[in-house]
Design a protein around this motif. Structure first.
Motif, mmCIF file in Angstrom:
data_model
loop_
_atom_site.group_PDB
_atom_site.id
_atom_site.type_symbol
_atom_site.label_atom_id
_atom_site.label_comp_id
_atom_site.label_asym_id
_atom_site.label_seq_id
_atom_site.Cartn_x
_atom_site.Cartn_y
_atom_site.Cartn_z
ATOM 1 N N THR A 152 -1.620 2.787 -7.563
ATOM 2 C CA THR A 152 -2.829 3.477 -8.261
ATOM 3 C C THR A 152 -2.491 4.747 -8.875
ATOM 4 O O THR A 152 -3.071 5.389 -10.040
ATOM 5 N N THR A 153 -1.514 5.610 -8.567
ATOM 6 C CA THR A 153 -1.353 6.668 -8.979
ATOM 7 C C THR A 153 -0.710 6.594 -10.352
ATOM 8 O O THR A 153 -1.039 7.391 -11.468
ATOM 9 N N SER A 198 0.724 -1.191 0.048
ATOM 10 C CA SER A 198 0.015 0.060 -0.039
ATOM 11 C C SER A 198 0.948 1.290 -0.025
ATOM 12 O O SER A 198 2.000 1.296 0.789
HETATM 13 P P1 ATP Z 1 -2.885 1.693 -2.120
HETATM 14 O O1 ATP Z 1 -3.189 0.294 -2.697
HETATM 15 O O2 ATP Z 1 -3.049 1.926 -0.742
HETATM 16 O O3 ATP Z 1 -3.717 2.615 -3.021
HETATM 17 P P2 ATP Z 1 -0.723 2.471 -3.967
HETATM 18 O O4 ATP Z 1 0.417 1.797 -4.445
HETATM 19 O O5 ATP Z 1 -1.900 2.417 -5.187
HETATM 20 O O6 ATP Z 1 -1.422 2.040 -2.817
HETATM 21 P P3 ATP Z 1 -1.178 5.114 -4.421
HETATM 22 O O7 ATP Z 1 -2.734 5.319 -4.458
HETATM 23 O O8 ATP Z 1 -0.531 5.494 -5.716
HETATM 24 O O9 ATP Z 1 -0.552 4.045 -3.752
HETATM 25 O O10 ATP Z 1 -0.518 6.352 -3.594
HETATM 26 C C1 ATP Z 1 1.025 6.602 -3.305
HETATM 27 C C2 ATP Z 1 1.293 7.649 -2.454
HETATM 28 O O11 ATP Z 1 0.813 9.071 -2.794
HETATM 29 C C3 ATP Z 1 0.899 7.467 -1.278
HETATM 30 O O12 ATP Z 1 1.299 7.531 0.023
HETATM 31 C C4 ATP Z 1 -0.734 8.279 -1.092
HETATM 32 O O13 ATP Z 1 -0.913 8.668 0.102
HETATM 33 C C5 ATP Z 1 -0.057 9.520 -2.125
HETATM 34 N N1 ATP Z 1 -1.071 10.463 -2.762
HETATM 35 C C6 ATP Z 1 -2.048 9.815 -3.755
HETATM 36 N N2 ATP Z 1 -2.748 10.557 -4.161
HETATM 37 C C7 ATP Z 1 -2.448 11.705 -3.656
HETATM 38 C C8 ATP Z 1 -2.935 13.042 -3.585
HETATM 39 N N3 ATP Z 1 -4.073 13.181 -4.554
HETATM 40 N N4 ATP Z 1 -2.563 14.036 -2.844
HETATM 41 C C9 ATP Z 1 -1.411 13.744 -2.251
HETATM 42 N N5 ATP Z 1 -0.892 12.357 -1.909
HETATM 43 C C10 ATP Z 1 -1.457 11.617 -2.550
#
Ligand code: ATP
Length: 365
Positions: free
Chosen positions: A43-44, A38
């Protein structure tokens, strides 16, 4: 052609870097999984490919064309969140046809497409049934039908099996894989679940803290982890690390760990004395009375056909997967032998794999 190419993609939210200089290619028709804990940026990355988030820098190419600044609707991509969420007040036909209705397609065209999709998924006999009356597997097929009916260039899926219980999850993993083999649509799939990734992916990118740690086939990632992070994240129980201090000579075919010479694939780099870690998966360990690498049995976990035996050694605890019928007694002193061609070697301070003949042969992205 629906190749997806991501070049030097970077995303910062203020000071925080969520995705750092990410470069990868998803070949046409490939099932590509972004795997990681996580918050690692999966996701980003996916949202940037979908057009739901603008990158800070870098490029995204779809089918060879630069779509970096195109709106989501202008990219021929289907973004799937949770596959199992159906509209309960609609029947099967209406559920599958809903994306086409939203896209403004004519009634006759929707009818033809929905029927073709339902035949493809072998649920055409259910088209006029309410979804509330369907068995679990059929409900999943309807959800899949709704995702594929648009025939997009590529699918992006974000933890689509997120909250399913284990039984449905296993069923959906099989259905998704089978569907992919039949339609061969380029797919980017995000998950934190290594079993889903290993079962479905043609290629996996393992991510940590915004960085792709390794890019490769499931087997490359399992057998030749590029870092201690990957080795630890994949496998259950994960890879064991035996910490030791030593130097390496290029061309050597073994390392000396506490007086025991351990055979390895030929080492491709010289190293001055330093902290190293030998990586060995539990299934490549066996008991060997003659081995100088010894430890005391701490305990065993019975799993039916195998057992996980934990041994305390001078280099830390080691878990071995052994046949269930081998008798083990807590406190017993045992020798451990490893399968040389399956071992990994890491620089403990950087966590990166040290090049050996086998690692050089594997593909890294
Ligand atoms: P998860 O499975 O928990 O969603 P992930 O690997 O998909 O994890 P992301 O959702 O891409 O992770 O998030 C990566 C990081 O960027 C995280 O620390 C999140 O808090 C941060 N983040 C994502 N979107 C934003 C936003 N709009 N503003 C600030 N920080 C963000």
């Amino acid at each position: 052609m629906a190749e997806i190419r991501v070049e030097n993609l970077h995303k910062a939210f203020g000071e925080f870097v969520a995705v750092r200089d990410s470069t990868f290619t998803v070949a046409d028709g490939e099932f590509f999984v972004m795997l990681g804990p996580s918050g690692c940026g999966k996701t980003t990355t996916l949202r940037m490919v979908a057009g739901l988030e603008l990158p800070t820098s870098g490029r995204i190419l779809l089918g060879g064309g630069d779509v970096t600044f195109n709106r989501a609707a202008a990219r021929d991509i289907a973004f799937v969140f949770q596959l199992f969420a159906l509209y309960p007040h609609m029947n099967v036909r209406q559920n599958i046809g809903f994306p086409l209705k939203c896209a403004g397609m004519s009634r006759s065209e929707i009818r033809a497409r929905v029927e073709e999709t339902a035949r493809f998924l072998r649920i055409d006999h259910l088209l006029d049934q309410p979804v509330s009356r369907l068995a679990g597997g059929d409900r999943q097929r309807v959800a899949l039908g709704r995702a594929i009916v648009r025939r997009p260039m590529a699918f992006l899926m974000d933890e689509p099996l997120g909250t399913l219980d284990t039984e449905f999850r296993d069923l959906m993993v099989r259905e998704l894989r089978e569907l992919h083999l039949r339609i061969k649509a380029t797919t980017v799939y995000v998950t934190h679940d290594q079993l889903e990734a290993m079962a479905m992916a043609d290629k996996i990118a393992v991510m940590s803290r915004g960085i792709i740690e390794q890019f490769g086939t499931p087997q490359e990632i399992y057998d030749r982890p590029a870092s201690m992070f990957v080795a630890d994240f994949i496998g259950s129980p994960p890879m064991n690390f035996l910490a030791f201090r030593g130097g390496l000579r290029k061309g050597a075919a073994s390392v000396r760990v506490n007086g025991a010479d351990i055979a390895l694939p030929e080492i491709r780099e010289d190293r001055a004395d330093g902290e190293l870690a030998l990586g060995v998966r539990p299934e490549y360990i066996r008991f060997d009375d003659a081995s100088r690498l010894r430890g005391a049995v701490f305990g065993a976990e019975y799993l039916g056909t195998t057992q996980i035996v934990t041994v305390d050694t001078a280099h830390g605890q080691v878990k071995a997967r052994l046949p269930a019928d081998i008798a083990v007694n807590p406190g017993e002193n045992v020798g451990l032998a490893f399968r040389g061609e399956k071992l990994s070697l890491f620089d403990k301070s950087s966590g990166r794999a040290i090049h050996t003949a086998l690692i050089d042969g594997a593909r890294h992205g």
